[in-house]
Structure formats: structure tokens, C-alpha cells
Design a protein around this motif. Structure first.
Motif, mmCIF file in Angstrom:
data_model
loop_
_atom_site.group_PDB
_atom_site.id
_atom_site.type_symbol
_atom_site.label_atom_id
_atom_site.label_comp_id
_atom_site.label_asym_id
_atom_site.label_seq_id
_atom_site.Cartn_x
_atom_site.Cartn_y
_atom_site.Cartn_z
ATOM 1 N N ALA A 187 39.510 53.800 27.918
ATOM 2 C CA ALA A 187 39.099 53.057 29.117
ATOM 3 C C ALA A 187 40.289 52.338 29.730
ATOM 4 C CB ALA A 187 37.997 52.055 28.779
ATOM 5 N N LEU A 188 40.266 52.246 31.045
ATOM 6 C CA LEU A 188 41.305 51.578 31.833
ATOM 7 C C LEU A 188 40.615 50.581 32.744
ATOM 8 C CD1 LEU A 188 44.379 51.659 32.607
ATOM 9 C CD2 LEU A 188 43.746 53.323 34.361
ATOM 10 N N MET A 189 41.051 49.319 32.704
ATOM 11 C CA MET A 189 40.399 48.272 33.481
ATOM 12 C C MET A 189 41.231 47.880 34.696
ATOM 13 S SD MET A 189 40.267 44.748 34.242
ATOM 14 C CE MET A 189 41.042 43.819 32.933
ATOM 15 N N LEU A 190 40.574 47.861 35.881
ATOM 16 C CA LEU A 190 41.187 47.368 37.113
ATOM 17 C C LEU A 190 40.504 46.054 37.461
ATOM 18 C CD1 LEU A 190 41.173 50.694 37.283
ATOM 19 C CD2 LEU A 190 42.031 50.242 39.581
ATOM 20 N N PRO A 191 41.235 44.948 37.496
ATOM 21 C CA PRO A 191 40.605 43.646 37.753
ATOM 22 C C PRO A 191 40.313 43.415 39.235
ATOM 23 C CG PRO A 191 42.964 43.370 37.490
ATOM 24 C CD PRO A 191 42.676 44.833 37.229
ATOM 25 N N LEU A 192 39.387 42.510 39.479
ATOM 26 C CA LEU A 192 39.109 41.983 40.823
ATOM 27 C C LEU A 192 38.790 43.055 41.859
ATOM 28 C CD1 LEU A 192 41.790 39.150 40.952
ATOM 29 C CD2 LEU A 192 39.334 38.916 40.556
ATOM 30 N N GLN A 193 37.993 44.037 41.465
ATOM 31 C CA GLN A 193 37.436 44.964 42.444
ATOM 32 C C GLN A 193 36.188 44.293 43.034
ATOM 33 O OE1 GLN A 193 39.538 47.929 42.801
ATOM 34 N NE2 GLN A 193 40.583 46.337 41.661
ATOM 35 N N GLY A 194 35.393 45.003 43.836
ATOM 36 C CA GLY A 194 34.295 44.303 44.495
ATOM 37 C C GLY A 194 33.063 45.149 44.721
ATOM 38 N N SER A 195 31.976 44.479 45.059
ATOM 39 C CA SER A 195 30.741 45.136 45.480
ATOM 40 C C SER A 195 30.108 44.270 46.556
ATOM 41 C CB SER A 195 29.778 45.317 44.298
ATOM 42 O OG SER A 195 29.315 44.060 43.830
ATOM 43 N N LEU A 196 29.254 44.887 47.376
ATOM 44 C CA LEU A 196 28.629 44.131 48.459
ATOM 45 C C LEU A 196 27.293 44.752 48.838
ATOM 46 C CD1 LEU A 196 29.124 46.102 51.120
ATOM 47 C CD2 LEU A 196 31.391 45.095 51.077
ATOM 48 N N HIS A 197 26.574 44.061 49.714
ATOM 49 C CA HIS A 197 25.306 44.550 50.272
ATOM 50 C C HIS A 197 25.624 45.136 51.644
ATOM 51 C CE1 HIS A 197 21.280 44.777 51.846
ATOM 52 N NE2 HIS A 197 20.743 44.211 50.768
ATOM 53 N N PRO A 198 25.640 46.475 51.781
ATOM 54 C CA PRO A 198 26.142 47.078 53.017
ATOM 55 C C PRO A 198 25.317 46.772 54.262
ATOM 56 C CG PRO A 198 25.101 48.734 51.636
ATOM 57 C CD PRO A 198 25.199 47.502 50.816
ATOM 58 N N LEU A 199 24.002 46.682 54.140
ATOM 59 C CA LEU A 199 23.201 46.413 55.335
ATOM 60 C C LEU A 199 23.322 44.959 55.779
ATOM 61 C CD1 LEU A 199 19.946 48.526 55.063
ATOM 62 C CD2 LEU A 199 22.117 49.048 56.140
ATOM 63 N N LYS A 200 23.434 44.041 54.830
ATOM 64 C CA LYS A 200 23.681 42.653 55.226
ATOM 65 C C LYS A 200 25.011 42.549 55.979
ATOM 66 C CE LYS A 200 21.088 40.118 51.663
ATOM 67 N NZ LYS A 200 21.215 39.140 50.542
#
Length: 490
Positions: free
Chosen positions: A163-176
Motif C-alpha cells: 500500500a502507498l498512502m497519499l496524504p490530504l486528498q479530498g472528497s465532496l458533495h458534487p451537487l451541493k
């Protein structure tokens, strides 16, 4: 199932375009890409009109899993360096990293609440071959200055080889996000029209719908797949692919995102108290295995054990042959028409990149990164792959569409869709559970390819270029702009 993002969401109604109007720029497409571009152009002082065929955010945006990350696939930077060189890899990664930060700025500057959350992303593998590719990708990260680190795979909530970890990626609510940007766009003088499907885009900037038109100095095609694809030969530069998602109850997956190296691996991201598990991709109109949701469910259970599934949905993506989007001038030297397409499965980052690049091109006439994303870039390898991929399917499907050939599936009176020949035409017959038949002309209105029945979504899909129609013949996905049978009236 309807999109997870649509649940408990209050929408603003926008009018239908019923007149001839003018604008500096007409943006076609009201998904996240079109809205980001319209927002940016308005911010830069342009008078903008945005046209959406259905509802704002109702197309590809409503089916996304909305991961915001610098990692666009398991070995994306290894492949990008190999195909385009290290310089382009550095610029591509810089845009993705900028998008991660830009979303935070948008939320703060404009008071937008779209559930933007920063979290790590784990790139994992299940095979020795996958481990080798993961190590190569780690090396590519080091060459390009992307922050990542190898971690003990036993720390993951499921078994993995490495496994390889990338820090501080993101997710969001696209319709909002889309609805929030629409509000800011309208407050800044931008005009938004829904249920205003574009039928024609002129080289002079005149955009025509069924009930009105926009006379614009410049036009941006942000319709997922360009509705005007002949001049730029976009049908040779990319293909469309469908993928599937399950909403699952999995408390162990709520703190990070996970992306697999292997082609058949499952991707995960948190969604409130649930998580989304996605995978099982195939070309539109070509699913030889069938039953994608049960297949995906089985793969998830192999990783996580018994799980509770609360819903399912799917999406369609435009895939370029070199993995880099097509963003910029519709054709070389074109100062009127611009396009943003071919985002693969990474529209959240590419939408902001497209807004930045097209904003610079429209306002200043140039952009230093134009060559990286230029839609008119030329590659003998990619064009030959495009020809090979589509030639056989297109010949067979066009022949079936124009000659009225029935499918080999004879079917019966059982519920579902099948092909029949009636009056010399290739007809698609959908039989409801009550025995009612709904007949449509099963010839795609884009280039005349013969359509295939999609029993998962109850749609007619084009195996050539990915247009899709509901069982009544209404357009669901571009490049087609007219419903089934409407070409006979045009």
C-alpha cells in the motif's frame, strides 16, 4: 436507484430558454465542469449564459463518487511520464494539487458548503504484479514531487499485498457544489437555463435550442462528450465507459479513500455514515459478463466480508487513449469554440483545471499549459488505437442500424428489450412487466449505429460512441442530441 447525491437536496428551478439572446460566452452543459467554467468566466468579467439539457447537475455529475485526488488511476504517472515525458507529468500533477487547494478557497471565499473533506488516499494492490506497478508509481511520484509514502498494508481495513498512502486528498458533495456555484453565478449576472437541449453550435457562435438561441462571441462545449464531435474528430480520440457503485454500511472505511492497482479492484470512499464501493467498468453498449451489481457486490464481500448494501447507481465516463483530458480550443486556431472532455473518472479535479485553462484562453488568448491538454494534439499511436477500437464496431453497428438487421437475440414476450425488424427498420421493442410494448427506431441519431438494449438501466445504448436513450427514445447521454426517430423529422 436515483443518485445518492439527489437525496434530501433542495433544488432551484431555472427557466427554459424561449427566446433569442446574446452573451459574451455560452457554456453548454450544467454539470460540475460547465458550472466551474461558467463561474470562472463570470468571475473574470464575462457575461455568461449556461444551457443545460435537463436539470443542473443531473448528468454525469449525479453519478460520480466525487473523489478529489492527485492520483488518477493506479499507475497514471508511470504511464504519463512514459507517454508524454516528465515535464508534462510535473504540470499535470501541479494542476491536480492546485485543485485540491482551490476547493478549500472556494468554500471560504464564497461561503459554499459542499462537504469538502481532506483525508488520505491509499493505493493498494493484491498481486505481485500489482506490487511491482505500485513501486514504479512510487518512483514516478518521487520524480514529479508528489508526496506519498509506503505503509504497512496490515493497517488497511482489508487484506492487501502492499500500500502507498497519499496524504490530504479530498472528497465532496458534487451537487451541493454545483448548486452553490450556480447561485454565485446568478448573483454575479450569469443566466442559467434548464431543459434547453442544444441542437446545433455554429462556427460563428450561434447556439440553437428547440425553443431559442444564444448569439455568443465564444462557446464552451462542456457536455461530457462533445455534441459537436465531427469537426474535431473526437470520436477517434476517446471512448465512453460505464462503471457501477454500491452504497454500503462499512464503518471501517469512513476515514480514508482506497484505490486499487489491478483492473478488477474496487475503489472506496466515505459518504457520510456510509461508504461508496465502485468498479466493474466496461465500454458503453458492451458488457459481455452482465449483472454488474452482483459482480461488484461479490468482490466487495471478498474483501470486507458480509456487508449491508443500501443502494446502487452508475456513471458514464469519457476515456482518452493517453489518459489526459481534452481541454482547450475545439480545433487548432479556433477562437470561438472551446471544449472540455475526456476526464476519465477524475472529473472533480479536471473540472477546475478546465475552468482555469479555458478562462485564460478566452480572456487572454493564451495559456502556458495549452499544449498538455490541447484537444487537437496529434499522436499516431492514439489515433490508430481509436480507429482500431471503433472500426469493427462502427461498421457492424452502422450496417445493422441502416439495413434494419435484427439482433441474434430472438427474445419473446417476456419483459425486457429486444430488436425486431418492422417495415424495413431496425426497431427496439421494450416489453413492460404488464405486457405493453414500447417501440423505438433502434438507430442512433448520432452516426446511425445500431443500438443495444441495456437491461440494467432499461436503456438503449450505442456501442460505437456511447450515446444512450431511455426506453421511450429520449436522449440521456451525448453525443446524440436528438431522440430516436427525431432524425426522420429533421
Amino acid at each position: 436507484m436515483a443518485s445518492y447525491w439527489e437525496e434530501h437536496l433542495l433544488r432551484t428551478e431555472y427557466p427554459l430558454l424561449g427566446e433569442v439572446t446574446e452573451a459574451d460566452v455560452c457554456v453548454i452543459g450544467g454539470g460540475i465542469t460547465g458550472m466551474c467554467i461558467a463561474f470562472e468566466l463570470s468571475r473574470l468579467g464575462k457575461q455568461v449564459v449556461l444551457l443545460e439539457a435537463e436539470r443542473v447537475g443531473s448528468g454525469a455529475t449525479s453519478g460520480t463518487t466525487a473523489k478529489v485526488t492527485v492520483q488518477h488511476g493506479g499507475d497514471c504517472y508511470t504511464r504519463l511520464i512514459g507517454r508524454r515525458g516528465e515535464h508534462h507529468g510535473v504540470r499535470y500533477a501541479a494542476h491536480a494539487l492546485w485543485a485540491l487547494q482551490r476547493y478549500e478557497e472556494l468554500a471560504k471565499e464564497y461561503g459554499l458548503d459542499f462537504d469538502y473533506t481532506r483525508m488520505p488516499l491509499y493505493l493498494y494492490c493484491n498481486t505481485e504484479e500489482g506490487k511491482g506497478k505500485l513501486m514504479e508509481e512510487k518512483h514516478a511520484h518521487e520524480r514529479l514531487g508528489i508526496q506519498s509514502q509506503l505503509v504497512d498494508p496490515s493497517a488497511l481495513p482489508f487484506a492487501a499485498r502492499a500500500a502507498l498512502m497519499l496524504p490530504l486528498q479530498g472528497s465532496l458533495h458534487p451537487l451541493k457544489l454545483v448548486l452553490g456555484l450556480a447561485r454565485v453565478l446568478q448573483e454575479g449576472g450569469g443566466r442559467i437555463y434548464e431543459h434547453s437541449r442544444v441542437l446545433k453550435v455554429g462556427e460563428d457562435g450561434v447556439v440553437t435550442t428547440a425553443h431559442g438561441a444564444v448569439r455568443a462571441k465564444q462557446v464552451v462545449l462542456a457536455t461530457h462528450y462533445p455534441i459537436e464531435d465531427f469537426g474535431g474528430r473526437y470520436f477517434l480520440k476517446m471512448y465512453q465507459e460505464r462503471s457501477y457503485a454500491l452504497g454500503i454500511l462499512a464503518p471501517s472505511l469512513l476515514d480514508a479513500m482506497y484505490l486499487g492497482m489491478e483492473q478488477d479492484s474496487v475503489a472506496y470512499r466515505p459518504m457520510g455514515e456510509f461508504a461508496a464501493a465502485s468498479g466493474e467498468s466496461h465500454e458503453t453498449g458492451k458488457d459481455p459478463k452482465g449483472k454488474p451489481y452482483p459482480r461488484l457486490h461479490q468482490r466487495v464481500q471478498q474483501q470486507l466480508g458480509e456487508i449491508k448494501v443500501y443502494g446502487c447507481w452508475n456513471a458514464q465516463d469519457c476515456m482518452t487513449y493517453d489518459g489526459v483530458p481534452l481541454i482547450g480550443r475545439y480545433q487548432k486556431g479556433d477562437e470561438v469554440r472551446f471544449v472540455a472532455t475526456g476526464f476519465g473518472k477524475w472529473g472533480m479535479t479536471h473540472a477546475l483545471t478546465a475552468a482555469k485553462i479555458i478562462g485564460e484562453l478566452v480572456v487572454t488568448g493564451n495559456c502556458k499549459d495549452e499544449s498538455l491538454y490541447a484537444p487537437y494534439r496529434f499522436s499516431v499511436m492514439d489515433l490508430s488505437r481509436g480507429y482500431r477500437r471503433h472500426l469493427g464496431t462502427t461498421i457492424a453497428s452502422v450496417t445493422a442500424g441502416w439495413m434494419g438487421l435484427p439482433s441474434i437475440n430472438k427474445g419473446g414476450s417476456v419483459p425486457g428489450g429486444r430488436i425486431r425488424r418492422r417495415g424495413g427498420k431496425r426497431m427496439g421493442i421494450y416489453t413492460t412487466e404488464f405486457g405493453e410494448e414500447i417501440a423505438v427506431h433502434a438507430k442512433c441519431t448520432h452516426m446511425g449505429c445500431g443500438l443495444k438494449w441495456n437491461d440494467v438501466d432499461k436503456t438503449w445504448d450505442c456501442p460505437c460512441h456511447g450515446s444512450r436513450f431511455d426506453r421511450f427514445g429520449n436522449v440521456l447521454e451525448a453525443p446524440a442530441t436528438r431522440g430516436l426517430g427525431e432524425e426522420d423529422k429533421a
